[in-house]
Scaffold this active site. Structure first.
Site, PDB file in Angstrom:
ATOM      1  N   VAL A 150       1.119  -3.736   3.917  1.00 16.00           N
ATOM      2  CA  VAL A 150       0.960  -5.005   4.633  1.00 16.00           C
ATOM      3  C   VAL A 150       2.175  -5.927   4.518  1.00 16.00           C
ATOM      4  CG1 VAL A 150      -1.556  -4.989   4.584  1.00 16.00           C
ATOM      5  CG2 VAL A 150      -0.296  -6.080   2.711  1.00 16.00           C
TER       6      VAL A 150
ATOM      7  N   TYR B 260      -2.008  -3.185 -11.033  1.00 17.11           N
ATOM      8  CA  TYR B 260      -2.066  -2.854  -9.607  1.00 17.11           C
ATOM      9  C   TYR B 260      -1.236  -3.826  -8.768  1.00 17.11           C
ATOM     10  CZ  TYR B 260      -4.029  -1.717  -5.022  1.00 17.11           C
ATOM     11  OH  TYR B 260      -4.179  -1.354  -3.707  1.00 17.11           O
TER      12      TYR B 260
ATOM     13  N   LYS C   7       0.608   3.277  -3.113  1.00 20.12           N
ATOM     14  CA  LYS C   7      -0.533   4.168  -3.362  1.00 20.12           C
ATOM     15  C   LYS C   7      -0.105   5.629  -3.367  1.00 20.12           C
ATOM     16  CE  LYS C   7      -3.722   0.896  -1.155  1.00 20.12           C
ATOM     17  NZ  LYS C   7      -4.491   0.582   0.066  1.00 20.12           N
TER      18      LYS C   7
ATOM     19  N   SER D 104       0.796  -1.232   0.000  1.00 21.36           N
ATOM     20  CA  SER D 104       0.000   0.000   0.000  1.00 21.36           C
ATOM     21  C   SER D 104       0.828   1.282   0.000  1.00 21.36           C
ATOM     22  CB  SER D 104      -0.955   0.014   1.196  1.00 21.36           C
ATOM     23  OG  SER D 104      -2.058  -0.821   0.952  1.00 21.36           O
TER      24      SER D 104
ATOM     25  N   TYR E  47      -4.020   3.425   7.473  1.00 26.66           N
ATOM     26  CA  TYR E  47      -5.302   2.713   7.474  1.00 26.66           C
ATOM     27  C   TYR E  47      -6.233   3.346   8.501  1.00 26.66           C
ATOM     28  CZ  TYR E  47      -2.465  -0.710   4.912  1.00 26.66           C
ATOM     29  OH  TYR E  47      -1.625  -1.332   4.030  1.00 26.66           O
TER      30      TYR E  47
END
Length: 309
Positions: free
Chosen positions: A263, A193, A68, A65, A245
């Protein structure tokens, strides 16, 4: 430039390592199950030709993540704010990062922010390029600029493992395509992705990325503008409000710096007009954040008064 081991950081790693027993490695992506639960490392980049480290600094890990942040940078550079935020919102969410609930209840039905999976899929869908190879190469080229490490690429094994187990992300993507948030082939989007998430780095690379974001998007050596300052500002703001998160509010109080977790156990930190931080510890809490990494960055922030608040 070689990193130098710092005694102060070694002590922090030793203290924070006790917290790794409180979590577990991500197991819903088969390839991530193989990580060493006890691993913990930190790198700090000051921009003055100085890089300090402690712990398992030689271990590489995938961005997950954290990617992102970088796909958002690229999408904003490609399209500008108005286009990007017509399809993705700017609001934090208290829901888990892979939740579909808000998509169903929000009007218009667009993801709340770019740091949850739905928002990240929508952002990745905006990256310009004739095909996935050109798109992923553009993202890698940006990362090469930010880190000065041209050898960074994605881990095929991890990407394949994620692609084959990406049914929840497929569901998010199909839902968004139904509501005109994203366009094109869902399988091609998932291929891109998962490769984006599988880009492999070390803590030193993360610290350098953090430094550029922290310092107006400029290369620390040449002062060349890699990322427009306004985009760096926007991205840092999302890191504060949504980067950890659904623990982002707690992290803002306890640590108080723009950060993004993944993660795989990585944490990217960017102290505005200050240092860049890279942390790795694959033992995760129930919200997907590194248990040892959280404690380590908390100790770092307290020791050097890094909180922006």
């Amino acid at each position: 430039m070689e990193c130098v081991q710092a005694e102060e950081l070694v002590k922090m790693v030793e203290e924070a390592r006790h917290y790794t027993i409180n979590g577990k490695v991500a197991d819903y992506i088969p390839a991530l199950k193989e990580a060493n639960k006890d691993a913990l490392a930190v790198a700090v980049y000051t921009g003055e030709g100085e890089c300090l480290y402690a712990g398992n600094i030689g271990e590489t890990f995938t961005l997950q993540s954290i990617s992102k942040v970088l796909s958002l940078v690229l999408a904003l550079m490609d399209h500008g704010e108005d286009y990007v935020f017509s399809r993705v919102g700017k609001e934090p969410t208290g829901d888990p990062f892979n939740s579909i609930a808000k998509l169903e209840t929000s009007v218009p039905s667009k993801p709340l922010n770019p740091m949850i999976n739905a928002g990240a899929l929508a952002v990745t869908n905006m990256i310009m390029g004739e095909n996935n190879e050109k798109k992923i190469n553009r993202l890698l080229a940006l990362i090469h600029q930010l880190t000065g490490n041209d050898s960074i690429t994605y881990n095929n094994y991890v990407a394949k493992s994620e692609y084959e187990t990406a049914d929840l992300n497929r569901s998010l993507a199909y839902f968004m395509r139904q509501h005109d948030v994203i366009k094109g082939s869902i399988e091609e989007l998932l291929d891109l992705y998962t490769k984006q998430c599988a880009i492999e780095v070390n803590c030193n690379d993360l610290a350098k990325i953090g430094y550029v974001l922290a310092n107006e998007g400029k290369d620390p050596k040449t002062k060349k503008q890699i990322i427009p300052n306004e985009i760096a500002r926007i991205v840092k703001t999302f890191m504060v409000t949504c980067g950890m998160y659904n623990a982002s509010g707690e992290f803002a109080i306890n640590v108080g710096i723009p950060a993004k977790s993944g993660v795989s156990g990585g944490i990217l930190g960017a102290v505005p007009n200050g240092i860049g931080i890279g942390v790795y510890g694959p033992s995760l809490d129930d919200r997907g954040n590194s248990t040892g990494g959280l404690r380590l960055i908390e100790l770092l922030s307290a020791k050097y008064n890094l909180s922006i608040f």
